[in-house]
Design an enzyme around this catalytic site. Sequence first.
Site, PDB file in Angstrom:
ATOM      1  N   GLN A 241      51.557  47.703 -26.933  1.00 20.07           N
ATOM      2  CA  GLN A 241      50.286  48.260 -26.447  1.00 20.07           C
ATOM      3  C   GLN A 241      50.365  48.581 -24.948  1.00 20.07           C
ATOM      4  O   GLN A 241      51.271  48.092 -24.253  1.00 20.07           O
ATOM      5  CB  GLN A 241      49.163  47.237 -26.674  1.00 20.07           C
TER       6      GLN A 241
ATOM      7  N   HIS B 204      35.727  32.412 -24.673  1.00 19.35           N
ATOM      8  CA  HIS B 204      36.765  31.405 -24.945  1.00 19.35           C
ATOM      9  C   HIS B 204      36.150  30.061 -25.333  1.00 19.35           C
ATOM     10  O   HIS B 204      36.660  29.373 -26.223  1.00 19.35           O
ATOM     11  CB  HIS B 204      37.688  31.261 -23.741  1.00 19.35           C
TER      12      HIS B 204
ATOM     13  N   ASP C  39      46.286  35.618 -23.433  1.00 16.41           N
ATOM     14  CA  ASP C  39      45.787  35.425 -22.063  1.00 16.41           C
ATOM     15  C   ASP C  39      45.689  33.939 -21.720  1.00 16.41           C
ATOM     16  O   ASP C  39      45.593  33.559 -20.561  1.00 16.41           O
ATOM     17  CB  ASP C  39      44.416  36.097 -21.917  1.00 16.41           C
TER      18      ASP C  39
ATOM     19  N   ASP D 295      42.387  34.704 -32.010  1.00 14.41           N
ATOM     20  CA  ASP D 295      41.875  35.375 -30.808  1.00 14.41           C
ATOM     21  C   ASP D 295      42.654  36.680 -30.652  1.00 14.41           C
ATOM     22  O   ASP D 295      43.445  36.867 -29.722  1.00 14.41           O
ATOM     23  CB  ASP D 295      42.078  34.473 -29.593  1.00 14.41           C
TER      24      ASP D 295
ATOM     25  N   ASP E 166      54.379  37.695 -35.125  1.00  8.65           N
ATOM     26  CA  ASP E 166      53.141  38.027 -35.836  1.00  8.65           C
ATOM     27  C   ASP E 166      52.529  36.738 -36.384  1.00  8.65           C
ATOM     28  O   ASP E 166      53.193  35.978 -37.091  1.00  8.65           O
ATOM     29  CB  ASP E 166      53.488  38.987 -36.984  1.00  8.65           C
ATOM     30  N   GLY E 167      51.259  36.525 -36.068  1.00  8.72           N
ATOM     31  CA  GLY E 167      50.605  35.298 -36.505  1.00  8.72           C
ATOM     32  C   GLY E 167      50.566  35.149 -38.015  1.00  8.72           C
ATOM     33  O   GLY E 167      50.664  34.032 -38.544  1.00  8.72           O
TER      34      GLY E 167
ATOM     35  N   THR F  87      43.221  41.048 -30.880  1.00  9.11           N
ATOM     36  CA  THR F  87      42.573  42.298 -30.496  1.00  9.11           C
ATOM     37  C   THR F  87      41.667  42.720 -31.654  1.00  9.11           C
ATOM     38  O   THR F  87      41.612  42.038 -32.675  1.00  9.11           O
ATOM     39  CB  THR F  87      43.666  43.360 -30.266  1.00  9.11           C
ATOM     40  N   ASP F  88      40.988  43.843 -31.503  1.00  7.05           N
ATOM     41  CA  ASP F  88      40.048  44.258 -32.559  1.00  7.05           C
ATOM     42  C   ASP F  88      40.727  44.398 -33.917  1.00  7.05           C
ATOM     43  O   ASP F  88      41.944  44.564 -33.989  1.00  7.05           O
ATOM     44  CB  ASP F  88      39.408  45.603 -32.161  1.00  7.05           C
TER      45      ASP F  88
HETATM   46  N1  SAM Z   1      39.525  38.009 -26.398  1.00  2.66           N
HETATM   47  C1  SAM Z   1      40.066  39.272 -26.830  1.00  2.66           C
HETATM   48  C2  SAM Z   1      39.193  39.930 -27.862  1.00  2.66           C
HETATM   49  O1  SAM Z   1      38.385  39.261 -28.494  1.00  2.66           O
HETATM   50  O2  SAM Z   1      39.315  41.151 -28.007  1.00  2.66           O
HETATM   51  C3  SAM Z   1      41.449  39.037 -27.358  1.00  2.66           C
HETATM   52  C4  SAM Z   1      42.379  38.713 -26.239  1.00  2.66           C
HETATM   53  S1  SAM Z   1      44.031  38.403 -26.622  1.00  2.66           S
HETATM   54  C5  SAM Z   1      44.776  39.156 -25.247  1.00  2.66           C
HETATM   55  C6  SAM Z   1      44.395  39.465 -27.982  1.00  2.66           C
HETATM   56  C7  SAM Z   1      45.851  39.314 -28.346  1.00  2.66           C
HETATM   57  O3  SAM Z   1      46.046  39.380 -29.755  1.00  2.66           O
HETATM   58  C8  SAM Z   1      46.772  40.414 -27.781  1.00  2.66           C
HETATM   59  O4  SAM Z   1      47.577  39.875 -26.761  1.00  2.66           O
HETATM   60  C9  SAM Z   1      47.602  40.895 -28.972  1.00  2.66           C
HETATM   61  O5  SAM Z   1      48.951  41.133 -28.636  1.00  2.66           O
HETATM   62  C10 SAM Z   1      47.425  39.729 -29.935  1.00  2.66           C
HETATM   63  N2  SAM Z   1      47.645  40.051 -31.356  1.00  2.66           N
HETATM   64  C11 SAM Z   1      47.107  41.066 -32.069  1.00  2.66           C
HETATM   65  N3  SAM Z   1      47.549  41.032 -33.337  1.00  2.66           N
HETATM   66  C12 SAM Z   1      48.391  39.955 -33.437  1.00  2.66           C
HETATM   67  C13 SAM Z   1      49.134  39.382 -34.503  1.00  2.66           C
HETATM   68  N4  SAM Z   1      49.137  39.928 -35.742  1.00  2.66           N
HETATM   69  N5  SAM Z   1      49.864  38.260 -34.261  1.00  2.66           N
HETATM   70  C14 SAM Z   1      49.884  37.703 -33.013  1.00  2.66           C
HETATM   71  N6  SAM Z   1      49.184  38.206 -31.941  1.00  2.66           N
HETATM   72  C15 SAM Z   1      48.440  39.319 -32.175  1.00  2.66           C
END
Ligand code: SAM
Length: 279
Positions: free
Chosen positions: A31, A62, A86, A156, A137-138, A158-159
């Site tokens: 990204q 948080h 973060d 937590d 990947d989670g 991304t969208d």
């Molecule tokens: N608080 C923010 C929100 O609610 O939009 C989220 C913040 S955090 C930085 C979001 C993180 O999710 C990103 O760093 C992204 O790389 C991670 N992410 C997205 N999909 C993921 C997945 N399948 N496995 C692990 N991390 C993931």
Amino acid sequence: MIKFTEKAPYAPVEYSYDVEEILYKGKSKFQDIMVIRNPHFGRMLILDDVVQLTERDEFFYHEMLTHVVMHAHPDPRKVIVIGGGDGGVVREVLKHKTVEKVYLVEIDEDVINVSKRFFPNVASDVDNLRVEIKIMDGAEFVKKRKLSDVDAVIIDSTDIIGFARSLFTVDFFTSVKNCLTDEGMFVTHSESLHFHKDMAIEVQEILKKVFPLVDLYTAPIATYPGNWWTFSVASKKLSPREIKRKPKIQTKYYSDEIHQQSFMPKGLYEKLILRKLQW
Ligand code: SAM
């Protein structure tokens, strides 16, 4: 002063922020990553043009994503945080002295590094000895777990689009349920009731296919479009509405009262989520 205009997915509005300075701009394998400074919100972390957190108001999100399940569980020791690069959720989880191990499963290591550099107060605990960072990947991480020994899984991400989509499926929620103890709890953000109500309903319905107990609570997040931000919580047997422990921890917004009042009143839940009141 230049402006940053957020491209929040599905939101019928655009939020613009004054930019005093662009502190970082880069592209990871996953990204676009940017850090700007805004006169009101301070530093802001932006991924693919979507605001993730701001120095001024990150604690609302948080704290509310973390402390409801952590107080509804009688003795949380092992926690998985997915996304959350973060560090904000990890910081909140570690306030609970019962916690012995936190897995931070973040797919994009650049986000962790940028957060440590520009948001030291948010990423303050990612190097804590109780934290084990997994860059993957989670969904994969949870699927590989063989034991049912986790007390809380916190998403937590991304969208709910792109590579985060893998975290909102029946398969994934089933893997989560399998790795949780009988008293284990699951929580994820599930977008805004103003702009993404259908998505919140969809997450609730998918969770109900897997967990016997599913509920919804909200919090006021000024910098997430739609603001009336939802959190979908699920468990095998314990009610997330019931506070099981009252550890002495410092929070700015979360409290026992907020815990209780943040849950959707049953009547409104019935109207909004079950009968899908349109507005
Ligand atoms: N608080 C923010 C929100 O609610 O939009 C989220 C913040 S955090 C930085 C979001 C993180 O999710 C990103 O760093 C992204 O790389 C991670 N992410 C997205 N999909 C993921 C997945 N399948 N496995 C692990 N991390 C993931």
